[in-house]
Enzyme design. Structure first.
Site, mmCIF file in Angstrom:
data_model
loop_
_atom_site.group_PDB
_atom_site.id
_atom_site.type_symbol
_atom_site.label_atom_id
_atom_site.label_comp_id
_atom_site.label_asym_id
_atom_site.label_seq_id
_atom_site.Cartn_x
_atom_site.Cartn_y
_atom_site.Cartn_z
ATOM 1 N N ALA A 27 -24.521 -57.195 -75.025
ATOM 2 C CA ALA A 27 -23.532 -56.708 -74.064
ATOM 3 C C ALA A 27 -22.303 -56.200 -74.815
ATOM 4 C CB ALA A 27 -23.149 -57.828 -73.102
ATOM 5 N N ARG A 29 -19.251 -56.678 -74.605
ATOM 6 C CA ARG A 29 -18.190 -57.636 -74.942
ATOM 7 C C ARG A 29 -18.498 -58.437 -76.205
ATOM 8 N NH1 ARG A 29 -20.816 -59.349 -70.396
ATOM 9 N NH2 ARG A 29 -21.916 -61.363 -70.450
ATOM 10 N N TYR A 30 -19.733 -58.360 -76.660
ATOM 11 C CA TYR A 30 -20.121 -59.126 -77.844
ATOM 12 C C TYR A 30 -20.193 -58.281 -79.115
ATOM 13 C CZ TYR A 30 -21.504 -62.588 -74.355
ATOM 14 O OH TYR A 30 -21.510 -63.473 -73.316
ATOM 15 N N ILE A 31 -19.923 -57.016 -79.031
ATOM 16 C CA ILE A 31 -20.046 -56.157 -80.213
ATOM 17 C C ILE A 31 -18.740 -55.426 -80.459
ATOM 18 C CG2 ILE A 31 -22.543 -55.847 -79.988
ATOM 19 C CD1 ILE A 31 -22.055 -53.243 -78.588
#
Length: 802
Positions: A27, A29-31
């Site tokens: 997602a 928000r995680y990268i």
């Protein structure tokens, strides 16, 4: 996501997916992401960017980024619209830089695709990326052992999952035989394919290329938008336009920099005169009633110096002078000011020179970019030529062909009937009939073949005399035939082959006369020619009713030829008297170095004429060697092959090497290669991988010239007669040291003598001539008499023997 996965413009942090496995990214928000150093160099420049207002008018956004690199070719692009589509393949970073430099210097250049997934590519039909072209991309497949294959790289546009699925589907359809597939892909592709026992690994590799996604064909279509219109261009055209665009951007940057320098130079000159002439100390300046009066005074004082300035002095320049702080005036240094002005003038002169030589400037810029970043993007896809794999030759024969002669059916579903041979679902079957007709049909579950056009006319059943899997373009399978021409005509003998036919069309091996009949038929896979015994119908006028005929005396002709007259008399029967050898001789084999494959079609290096027990010797640069048979399915190394030739176990080889086990001294050895297998490599340099081969020759009575180097370069070279210097030993022997001095290299000299040629005119003695008993008539069985034949024809038996 795609920009990050292409590993060019974006530095990625976190899980951005995997182009090898097809796994999606995490997602958002995680990268995390940031521009790479390369992107910062070529992707953005605020001074050359064209801006427009954002949607709400509060900010500015770029119309397009001023990219100084052919990113379209570096990253590739693919898309589809109404009536149009584009497929531009990615190309190698360093090769794009080289091509751009060649383009600027007016030299020819060629660009070929390069993929992050690796593999190999055949670009013979690339057509410069224009529509109508085509490239073939293959996976990299290695042999782990005879029963295991490993796929290390996959074709562009495929993932490990899609490749594995295609392998399993091909296995389910019976096109290849595998036991299981394991996916051990991590950072690199590793798909392990376990073969079933008895499956050829070389044939399995070809089958993977023929029936799975291990080989794909890609049709490029370079469609781009130019001047708001779609254009079909070549890759070279796109690069030329990109280079011109880069040159224009560099020119703009130079003009902007020149303008900035001219402004700095103008103000530096104003500042120097303002401070050196102490204009700020003039009473009219100090006592000026207002700002306008002060500005007017400064303007009047600067008027004599106007010719020194690069442009006209404006009121803004004077106001800027008045903003100079006293601290700066007190620290002013005349020498430093003049030095700064000189540097700016020098830089302006250099820019003016560059503006006059923009081609050279642009070429140097591409060279700089290549030196900074090309090592991070090496070519991953190997460019090579592919051989054409015939599916019918590599597909597994996993079906069984049967025939029901009574009902006239053939097929793979007739499990209870007569077995013919193994076949594959895409094979063809050739069928010969007693009436002299034949045809080729496809393998099916059940098909009726018990009738021909001639049998319909003659109102009788068509008798099948031969059925086999048909090999197209096979010139070595020779059919030996004796047939009667017409109902009461003479008998003819002929030999012919069948290389290509139309499916389900009937052909005639006779002249087509009604009542023609085949008396004798054999199919010989290697052109064998037997001796037959012809029995004539008894006639009181005939003195002998038996005679022999050797098919070896008959030339192989076309299938439509009449053949040679055997006899005009009535033939009772024709039988085999003795088997014979092949009349075609050995098979000529060539090695095509472009595709590293064997062929029988005359492409590449002629290796020689091969018989069934002959082998091929392969010698590699690292000293490994092995022997193989001459099967066209054999795979050989794509690089590192030193010699490929017909194996001669009696040939003596001479090698000169640096022996790493003996302090790197130069050694010479003479030996003979041993027969081995393709999977069992032997090495004649020794077990130390650091040993280096200097020379390998098979010249009889070889002479070697040794040149000294290093500290011993002053020494005179010396010559070595290999035969007198060292005897022939095994290939594992160390050999004999040439010298303890430094050796720069060795050269092969012309031999002083040649092997003696045996006198071919000498005839062997009678007692030395070997007689092949297999070709002699079999006299152990007494031939039937004239009366025996007559009784057999009339169906009468005799109660008493003569």
């Amino acid at each position: 996501m795609q920009l990050g996965q292409k590993d060019l413009l974006i530095d990625c942090q976190g899980n951005w997916g995997n182009i090898l496995t097809g796994d999606s990214a995490a997602a958002p928000r995680y990268i995390e992401a940031r521009l790479s150093k390369f992107a910062l160099d070529v992707l953005f420049n605020a001074k050359t960017t064209e801006w427009k207002l954002s949607y709400d008018g509060r900010n500015k956004e770029p119309v397009a980024l001023p990219v100084k690199f052919p990113l379209l070719l570096a990253q590739g692009a693919e898309g589809i619209a109404v009536g149009l589509s584009a497929k531009i393949l990615p190309h190698n970073f360093g090769e794009l830089c080289d091509a751009a430099i060649d383009c600027l210097k007016g030299r020819e250049f060629k660009l070929f695709p390069d993929f992050l997934t690796g593999g190999s590519i055949d670009v013979s039909k690339y057509n410069d990326g224009m529509r109508g072209g085509m490239v073939k991309v293959r996976a990299k497949i290695e042999k782990l052992d005879n029963k295991t294959l490993v796929i290390r790289e996959i074709p562009y546009g495929k993932t490990t999952s899609s490749v594995i699925d295609s392998i399993l589907k091909a296995n389910d359809k019976g096109k290849i035989k595998i036991r299981k597939v394991e996916d051990k892909t991590a950072a690199e592709v590793e798909i392990i394919v376990h073969l079933t026992p008895g499956t050829s690994s070389d044939k399995a590799i070809d089958a993977l290329y023929a029936f799975t996604d291990c080989e794909v064909s890609i049709s490029p279509n370079c469609c781009v938008i130019e001047d708001k219109k779609p254009q079909f261009l070549t890759v070279s055209d796109v690069l030329k336009r990109a280079v011109d665009h880069t040159q224009e951007l560099l020119r703009q940057e130079l003009l902007i920099r020149r303008g900035e320098l001219m402004e700095s130079l103008h103000f530096a000159s104003l500042e120097r005169i303002f401070i050196e002439e102490r204009i700020y100390k003039d009473k009219p300046f100090e006592q000026a009633p207002n700002m306008d009066a002060a500005c007017e005074h400064i303007d009047n004082r600067l008027t004599p110096y106007y010719p020194q300035f690069v442009r006209e002095v404006t009121k803004e320049d004077i106001l800027k002078l008045m903003e100079i702080k006293m601290a700066r005036i007190l620290k002013f240094n005349k020498d430093k000011a003049e030095e700064l002005i000189a540097k700016m003038k020098e830089e302006v002169a250099r820019i003016d020179h560059d503006l006059q030589n923009m081609e050279e400037v642009t070429a140097n810029w591409f060279l700089l970019i290549k030196e900074k970043y090309a090592h991070e993007h090496p070519r991953r896809t190997e460019i090579r030529s592919f051989d054409t794999i015939e599916a019918s030759k590599v597909i597994e024969a996993n079906e069984k062909l049967y025939i029901n002669r009574a009902e006239g059916f053939i097929g793979t579903a007739l499990k209870k009937d007569e077995f013919v041979e193994n076949c594959s679902p895409i094979d063809d079957v050739i069928i010969f009939y007693r009436d002299g007709t034949y045809k080729v049909t496809r393998v099916q579950e059940k098909v009726f073949v018990g009738e021909t056009e001639r049998s319909k006319k003659e109102k009788r059943k068509a008798e099948i005399i031969h059925i086999a899997v048909f090999k197209r373009n096979d010139k070595r399978t020779i059919y030996n035939v004796v047939y009667r021409d017409g109902k009461n005509g003479p008998s003819y003998i002929k030999r012919f082959n069948v290389t290509s036919v139309t499916h389900d069309r009937e052909y005639d091996l006779t002249t087509g006369e009604p009542g023609s009949r085949v008396s004798y038929f054999t199919a010989n896979p290697n052109g064998e020619a037997e001796v037959i015994k012809v029995t004539l119908k008894p006639n009181p006028k005939l003195r002998r009713i038996f005679f022999d005929k050797d098919f070896g005396e008959i030339l192989v002709k076309g299938r439509q030829s009449r053949g040679n007259l055997l006899t005009r008399l009535d033939v009772y029967r024709v039988t085999l008297k003795s088997h014979g050898g092949s009349t075609l001789g050995g098979r000529k084999v060539w090695f095509d170095h472009d595709v590293q494959r064997l062929n029988y079609d005359g492409r590449g290096q002629l290796l020689g004429e091969f018989h069934s027990d002959d082998s091929i010797l392969v010698v590699l640069n690292n000293g490994d060697f092995y022997t193989t048979n001459f099967d066209l399915n054999n795979h050989y190394e794509t690089t590192g092959i030193l010699r490929v030739e017909k194996y001669d176990e009696s040939k003596v080889w001479t090698a000169v090497l640096f022996d790493a086990d003996q302090q790197g001294f130069a050694y010479i050895k003479r030996f003979m290669f041993e027969r081995t297998s393709q999977t069992r490599h032997l090495n004649f340099l020794g077990e130390n991988a650091d040993s280096q081969l200097l020379l390998l020759t098979d010249t009889p009575y070889a002479r070697i010239k040794v040149n000294y180097g290093g500290a011993d370069a002053v020494r005179e070279p010396f010559e070595v007669d290999a035969e007198n210097f060292i005897a022939v030993k095994g290939f594992k022997a160390k050999g004999k040291r040439l010298t303890t001095c430094n050796v720069a290299g060795v050269e092969e000299l012309e031999p002083l003598r040649q092997p003696e040629v045996a006198d071919s005119e000498t005839e062997p003695a009678d007692e030395d001539i070997a007689i092949d008993d297999t070709t002699q008539p079999d006299n152990t069985t007494q031939e039937p008499s004239r009366q025996d034949i007559l009784d057999e024809i009339t169906g009468q038996g005799r109660l008493f023997e003569d």
